[in-house]
Enzyme design. Structure first.
Site, PDB file in Angstrom:
ATOM      1  N   LYS A 122      14.732  23.349  18.979  1.00 34.63           N
ATOM      2  CA  LYS A 122      13.798  22.298  18.951  1.00 34.63           C
ATOM      3  C   LYS A 122      12.420  22.016  20.158  1.00 34.63           C
ATOM      4  O   LYS A 122      11.572  22.088  19.925  1.00 34.63           O
ATOM      5  CB  LYS A 122      13.302  20.835  18.670  1.00 34.63           C
ATOM      6  CG  LYS A 122      14.129  20.840  16.886  1.00 34.63           C
ATOM      7  CD  LYS A 122      13.214  20.758  15.544  1.00 34.63           C
ATOM      8  CE  LYS A 122      13.803  20.647  14.647  1.00 34.63           C
ATOM      9  NZ  LYS A 122      12.710  20.852  13.348  1.00 34.63           N
ATOM     10  N   SER A 163      22.070  25.995  16.213  1.00 34.95           N
ATOM     11  CA  SER A 163      20.768  25.584  16.037  1.00 34.95           C
ATOM     12  C   SER A 163      20.793  24.296  17.276  1.00 34.95           C
ATOM     13  O   SER A 163      19.337  24.312  17.960  1.00 34.95           O
ATOM     14  CB  SER A 163      20.193  25.264  15.141  1.00 34.95           C
ATOM     15  OG  SER A 163      21.097  23.751  14.321  1.00 34.95           O
TER      16      SER A 163
END
Length: 322
Positions: free
Chosen positions: A53, A306
């Site tokens: 992110k 992720s």
């Protein structure tokens, strides 16, 4: 609302290069033997703030003018995007406010506080968080940093795709955890524009599969109920900007169960000594539990891991349950 180009992703890489890590792509002989494929993992769990992110958040925050940033930045997040926005805002000297779900990850909340941001809890769904964010933006004049539906955010996430295609030759397929589709839309753009022969698969939990349903329907479909251990992709509907990119570049959507996700998370820790959160294990679960077509046997496949922001007591509970 515009789409993004490969040029935008290269610009993003230049803008954020001093903040992000160029994360490794790790080969697993164990997982390769288990599956008959040549299994690699793009380790975004080793990224700054613990997840991919930071790529999109920093690209958006760093693009603000000083006058815009001085108003303060705001986002709604299950945690990882909130950490990234808090980190990027602190790097620029901006005040940040992060809206998280009730009962969200304690590890992610503690990290957000550690970066000096104000933390607000609201509801359990992305729709509830986004509604409050819109209200606070309008009332307080804050600059909203979307978790996925923003060209700068998408382009920033796409830098992970550039690293994959530039660091590893002969990639046959890349699998990406999918929620609001910011990550997969950026990564798929980078991969397909650099090498159209690479197959890109989105992976969702069975209890949070709005993108898969939308992909089949040819339009954005909203879920009435979400139930998955993968808290980072509890998204009721894919993004307005991201979904057309998914339609253009993604080959197919795959589903994994919560049990498969947790088994993949545990195996990654046991066999590879890699710590990940459930969302981060979604892509590997699809490889380990036979969700890819047989045509990929013997070929290089990459699971994008992720994020790794999981509280240790929570992880212990997952492991004991297995």
């Amino acid at each position: 609302m515009r789409t993004i180009s490969l040029h935008d992703i290269f610009e993003a890489r230049e803008r954020i290069s001093k903040v992000i890590h160029h994360t490794p792509i790790l080969y697993s002989s164990t997982f390769s033997e288990m599956t008959g494929m040549r299994v690699y993992m793009k380790a975004e769990n080793m990224q700054k703030t613990g997840s991919f992110k930071i790529r999109g958040a920093s690209n958006r925050v760093f693009s603000l003018t000083p006058q815009e940033g001085a108003k303060g930045v705001l986002t709604a997040s299950s945690g990882n995007h909130g950490q990234a926005v808090a980190y990027a805002a602190r790097a620029c000297g901006y005040k940040a406010t992060i809206i998280m779900p009730e009962g969200g990850s304690p590890a992610k909340a503690a990290s957000i506080n550690g970066y000096g941001a104000d933390l607000v809890f609201c509801g359990t769904t992305s729709d509830e968080r986004l509604a409050l964010a819109a209200k606070m933006r309008d009332e307080q004049g804050l600059v909203f940093v979307p978790p996925y539906d923003d060209p700068y955010v998408i382009a920033g996430q796409g830098t992970a795709g550039l690293e994959i295609v530039e660091d590893l030759d002969d990639v046959a397929a890349v699998l990406v955890p999918t929620g609001g589709c910011g990550l997969i839309s950026g990564v798929a753009t980078a991969l397909k524009e650099k090498n159209p022969g690479i197959s890109v698969f989105g992976v969702e939990p069975t209890g949070s599969n709005s993108t898969g349903l939308s992909f089949k329907a040819g339009r954005r479909v909203s879920l009435d109920r979400i139930d998955t251990v993968a808290d980072g992709i509890r998204t009721s509907i894919p993004g307005e900007l991201t979904f057309p990119i998914v339609q253009k570049y993604v080959d197919d959507m795959l589903l994994v169960s919560d049990d498969e996700i947790l088994r993949a998370e545990t195996l990654m820790l046991e066999r590879c000594k890699l710590l990940t959160e459930p969302t981060g294990a979604v892509s590997l679960a699809a490889i380990l539990f036979g969700k890819l077509p047989e045509t990929f046997r013997g070929k290089k496949v990459v699971a994008l891991i992720s994020g790794g922001n999981v509280a240790l007591p929570q992880l212990a509970g997952y492991i004991s349950a297995k």
